[in-house]
Write an enzyme that holds these catalytic residues in place. Structure first.
Site, short mmCIF file in Angstrom:
data_model
loop_
_atom_site.label_atom_id
_atom_site.label_comp_id
_atom_site.label_asym_id
_atom_site.label_seq_id
_atom_site.Cartn_x
_atom_site.Cartn_y
_atom_site.Cartn_z
N GLY A 210 -37.65 -0.36 16.01
CA GLY A 210 -38.99 0.15 15.78
C GLY A 210 -38.99 1.52 15.14
N SER A 211 -40.09 2.21 15.27
CA SER A 211 -40.27 3.50 14.61
C SER A 211 -39.57 4.62 15.38
CB SER A 211 -41.75 3.82 14.48
OG SER A 211 -42.32 4.04 15.77
N GLY A 215 -39.10 5.12 19.48
CA GLY A 215 -37.79 5.42 20.05
C GLY A 215 -37.79 6.70 20.88
N GLU A 233 -32.73 1.27 17.34
CA GLU A 233 -32.62 1.09 15.89
C GLU A 233 -33.96 1.47 15.30
OE1 GLU A 233 -32.32 -2.52 12.69
OE2 GLU A 233 -31.06 -2.68 14.48
#
Length: 478
Positions: A210-211, A215, A233
């Site tokens: 995700g963004s 995160g 990630e």
């Protein structure tokens, strides 16, 4: 009174999946069942676990048209792009098996003479929460679920709220393989569901694609819980550097593909293109601009479309806000912002020129994260300056060099600070036999791809003797 959750088609708003939004007690029940399933599943032989994941590959193969069409319908991917995702998901199975056998299978270290043996075993982490994205709703969560199951874990999947129908299809596909009950479960919803699930005391690992914002929020939420494995990630502000000797047409093809494939909705898509000033520089940029103006933008039903829509009208609005900010910083639109009259999320690729801006403005650009078909170009005096500018970002996911020499590429790899660094190919180029992940604000040292198997288990070291030690171990201090 229960709240109904729905996931709808990106193109026409047709409801594709509907369910009750789980409350905290429902989520607790899911993890309770997962705890029991994890205890049972870790005792299943590796051969049996591999047999189940291979059946999943067979199911994907037999139903590839069905899931391709669902991906295209729910998230708006062009059919060729959705089909490529299905192919990658199928290939992931044997790659994950090979990665397990090569990197994470039990073994003895150089047997010694006598009765002592030095063993390395691997214990599954337990229960993994997989938070999936919308851009690769089958492949990316699958790229974590498959190695997790091979390693003997139970999994709770929360797909993107914009791709839950694909997540439900995936769950049913796994159930069709005969996977034991509750080994893989799904919860639905958005941020609140994820927060509640992460707070569960039964969570042993959290896997996010995700963004950066998402995160960072999860990292903060797990503060003080070092026992929970976290694999992030995240996105990037990915640079592509164009050397002076790069052919203009080749440059145009590689840069445009890097920036605009999948409507710019890949975490590895290029956000900045940096050109080394030279006699060929302007022809390289002109070729890029001309080629982008000719890209065919359309909906999944348009057979000739090369670039499809972004995920939603809200995403298009957010992207436009970033475009306006870039203009306010002084960027010059070479291919201006344009949205197709037929559909509010059908955004045409845009290019802005940051050449001549102040260093401070360029730092602001390098710090931005956007997810859509928009590229910023820049000109610098020489290759060293290009590498330096490419590196001046907190992100570190992907980068690419077009043209140049092998020595220049070695410098690029060593200095650009990214986890995926390509030469004479797009930033989006990745191979299943390689690790995939970023550094800096793009990840937390947990590269996925072939190396995803590494954080699906914990190593256990054993010194084994067939009989108790006969000598007094305290004799070493006498």
């Amino acid at each position: 009174m229960s709240t109904i959750f729905s996931s709808c088609a990106a193109i026409n708003g047709e409801p594709l999946f509907t369910a009750e939004l789980p409350d905290s007690s429902t989520i607790a029940e899911v993890f309770g069942r997962a705890r029991q399933a994890a205890f049972r599943f870790r005792r299943v032989s590796i051969d049996q676990r591999i047999a189940w994941v291979r059946r999943y590959a067979e199911y994907l193969t037999d139903h590839r048209d069905e899931i391709r069409d669902l991906i295209s319908l729910e998230v708006g991917k062009l059919p060729w792009d959705a089909d490529a995702e299905v192919s990658a998901s199928i290939s992931k199975i044997e790659l994950s098996i090979a990665a397990f056998q090569q990197r994470r299978s039990d073994h003895v270290i150089q047997p010694q003479p006598g009765s002592i043996q030095r063993h390395i075993r691997y214990r599954p982490i337990g229960i993994a929460l997989v938070l999936g994205p919308f851009n690769f709703p089958l492949h990316l969560p699958g790229g974590q679920i498959v190695p997790l199951l091979i390693a003997g874990n139970a999994v709770v999947l929360k797909p993107s709220e914009q791709a839950t129908a694909v997540g439900d299809w995936m769950l049913r596909a796994w159930n069709a393989t005969g996977l034991p009950d509750d080994t893989l479960q799904m919860i639905v919803g958005g941020t609140e569901t994820a927060i509640t699930a992460i707070d569960s005391p039964d969570v042993d690992g959290v896997f996010l694609t995700g963004s950066r914002q998402a995160g960072l929020a999860i990292h903060r939420q797990l503060a003080g819980r070092p026992e929970v494995m976290l694999a992030l990630e995240m996105g990037g502000n990915n640079p592509v550097v164009v050397a002076a000797d790069a052919d203009p047409l080749t440059t145009a093809n590689l840069v445009s593909f890097s920036a605009f494939v999948s409507a710019g909705q890949r975490c590895t898509c290029a956000r900045r293109a940096i050109f080394v000033d030279s006699p060929t520089c302007e022809s390289q940029i002109t070729a890029l601009v001309d080629s982008v103006k000719q890209l065919r933008v359309g909906l999944p039903v348009d057979a000739s479309a090369q670039v499809g829509p972004v995920i939603s009208e809200a995403a298009a609005t957010t992207l436009h806000q970033t475009y306006q900010r870039l203009v306010s910083l002084g960027c010059n639109p070479l291919v201006p912002w344009q949205v197709d009259d037929r559909f509010p999320s059908l955004v045409h690729p845009a290019i802005l020129d940051a050449s001549g801006l102040t260093d401070q403005a360029k730092r602001v650009i390098a710090d931005l994260e956007w997810f859509g078909p928009m590229l910023v170009i820049d000109r610098v005096g020489d290759f060293d300056a290009a590498v330096q500018l490419a590196s001046e970002t907190p992100y570190g996911l992907a980068a690419s060099l077009i043209g140049g020499t092998e020595m220049m590429f070695e410098q690029f790899v060593n200095e650009v600070r990214a986890g995926v660094v390509n030469w004479n190919g797009p930033t989006t180029g990745a191979a299943g036999v390689l690790p995939f992940g970023g550094i800096g604000a793009s990840g937390n040292h947990r590269p996925a791809g072939y190396h995803a198997i590494d954080f699906c288990s914990d190593p256990i070291a054993s010194l084994q003797r067939s009989e108790p030690v006969s000598d007094d171990p305290w004799s070493i201090v006498k």
